[in-house]
Design an enzyme around this catalytic site. Sequence first.
Site, PDB file in Angstrom:
ATOM      1  N   ASP A   1      -2.695  42.150  38.473  1.00 26.97           N
ATOM      2  CA  ASP A   1      -2.204  41.220  37.446  1.00 26.97           C
ATOM      3  C   ASP A   1      -3.035  41.251  36.169  1.00 26.97           C
ATOM      4  OD1 ASP A   1      -0.115  40.269  38.930  1.00 26.97           O
ATOM      5  OD2 ASP A   1      -1.084  38.400  39.540  1.00 26.97           O
TER       6      ASP A   1
ATOM      7  N   LYS B   1      -0.754  32.132  34.260  1.00 23.63           N
ATOM      8  CA  LYS B   1       0.621  32.638  34.091  1.00 23.63           C
ATOM      9  C   LYS B   1       1.539  32.007  35.131  1.00 23.63           C
ATOM     10  CE  LYS B   1       0.682  35.434  37.966  1.00 23.63           C
ATOM     11  NZ  LYS B   1       1.486  35.151  39.175  1.00 23.63           N
TER      12      LYS B   1
HETATM   13  O1  C5P Z   1      -4.232  44.050  43.060  1.00 25.87           O
HETATM   14  P1  C5P Z   1      -4.653  42.827  43.797  1.00 25.87           P
HETATM   15  O2  C5P Z   1      -6.069  42.908  44.298  1.00 25.87           O
HETATM   16  O3  C5P Z   1      -4.388  41.574  43.043  1.00 25.87           O
HETATM   17  O4  C5P Z   1      -3.706  42.746  45.078  1.00 25.87           O
HETATM   18  C1  C5P Z   1      -4.034  42.003  46.231  1.00 25.87           C
HETATM   19  C2  C5P Z   1      -3.231  42.555  47.400  1.00 25.87           C
HETATM   20  O5  C5P Z   1      -1.857  42.225  47.230  1.00 25.87           O
HETATM   21  C3  C5P Z   1      -3.281  44.055  47.527  1.00 25.87           C
HETATM   22  O6  C5P Z   1      -4.334  44.452  48.351  1.00 25.87           O
HETATM   23  C4  C5P Z   1      -1.943  44.400  48.133  1.00 25.87           C
HETATM   24  O7  C5P Z   1      -2.012  44.248  49.539  1.00 25.87           O
HETATM   25  C5  C5P Z   1      -1.032  43.316  47.632  1.00 25.87           C
HETATM   26  N1  C5P Z   1      -0.210  43.754  46.493  1.00 25.87           N
HETATM   27  C6  C5P Z   1       0.893  44.567  46.706  1.00 25.87           C
HETATM   28  N2  C5P Z   1       1.665  44.940  45.641  1.00 25.87           N
HETATM   29  C7  C5P Z   1       1.387  44.509  44.397  1.00 25.87           C
HETATM   30  C8  C5P Z   1       0.273  43.674  44.155  1.00 25.87           C
HETATM   31  C9  C5P Z   1      -0.505  43.307  45.231  1.00 25.87           C
HETATM   32  O8  C5P Z   1       1.173  44.974  47.828  1.00 25.87           O
HETATM   33  N3  C5P Z   1       2.188  44.878  43.379  1.00 25.87           N
END
Ligand code: C5P
Length: 286
Positions: free
Chosen positions: A134, A11
Amino acid sequence: MSGLEAIAPAKINLTLEVLGKRPDGYHAIRSVMQTITLADRLTVTPAPDLTLRCDRPDLETPDNLVWRAAMVLSEESGCTLGAAMRLHKQIPVAAGLGGGSADAAATLLALDRLWGLRTPPERLADMAAQIGSDVPFFLVATGCALIEGRGERVTPLPPLPPQWVVLVTPPVGISAGAVYRVFPPAAWQDGTRTAAWLAAAGHGQVPAPFNDLEAVAVQVAPACIVAREALLAAGAPYALMSGSGSTFFCLFQQEEAAQAVYSRLRTAGHQPVLAAFGPSATVRDV
Ligand code: C5P
């Protein structure tokens, strides 16, 4: 049927605003995401145990999101069947292109079918959100969607006019967590810029993309700027970061213009990708 093949497209973010920090520590965002023709490929075949092979052996680890997805689906469904999973990587890692998340969504779709589970779409979306912010986007059939919440609220959007995309991923990867951790509250927005972008996109055009994470990400990993400079030097009218980086991209209406920038990047010794807006994940029998 001997097995299934899932195509897991990358994406890009066409808009991205950070609205604030949530009580759970994640950030509330508003973003328009679009799948492109750069894709990973996952094959799954029946097997007694669950195994994962990858053409990049460094990604054959338990924290690969393909594993996570297979585990979540097994546990939530109670299914004890195995599968031999093979992942062919094309999407760069830690690059802002959602590669790991795309692979996870493709795993959910492929194993759900291989194991004959027929999991309702809402349950599959819940599992996707458990795996990563995501991941739910990549289950949406339209390939273009408005993303809200921490990423798990997905509103499908009508298809945008076709576009070509030239991407350059610098040698440095960036973790989303590192960017969000230092994102300053002064840069929080109210989401109206994405709303205005969507209103303008309703008239058969793709408005100029924007990404509020870029300014912070280039501070976290200044070395990623080489990708922006390479695109601009090759004649791209602009270069924008995707997600939390490190990839930069530019959209083109005309294939010839995209091809010209792509060729100049190659001549200059870079490894660009020439892609186009494309469909969301697909699964087929092989
Ligand atoms: O959800 P994911 O594991 O992809 O997110 C990685 C990190 O990015 C999370 O631990 C968080 O610190 C940060 N994040 C965030 N807000 C989001 C997506 C991710 O703060 N909407």
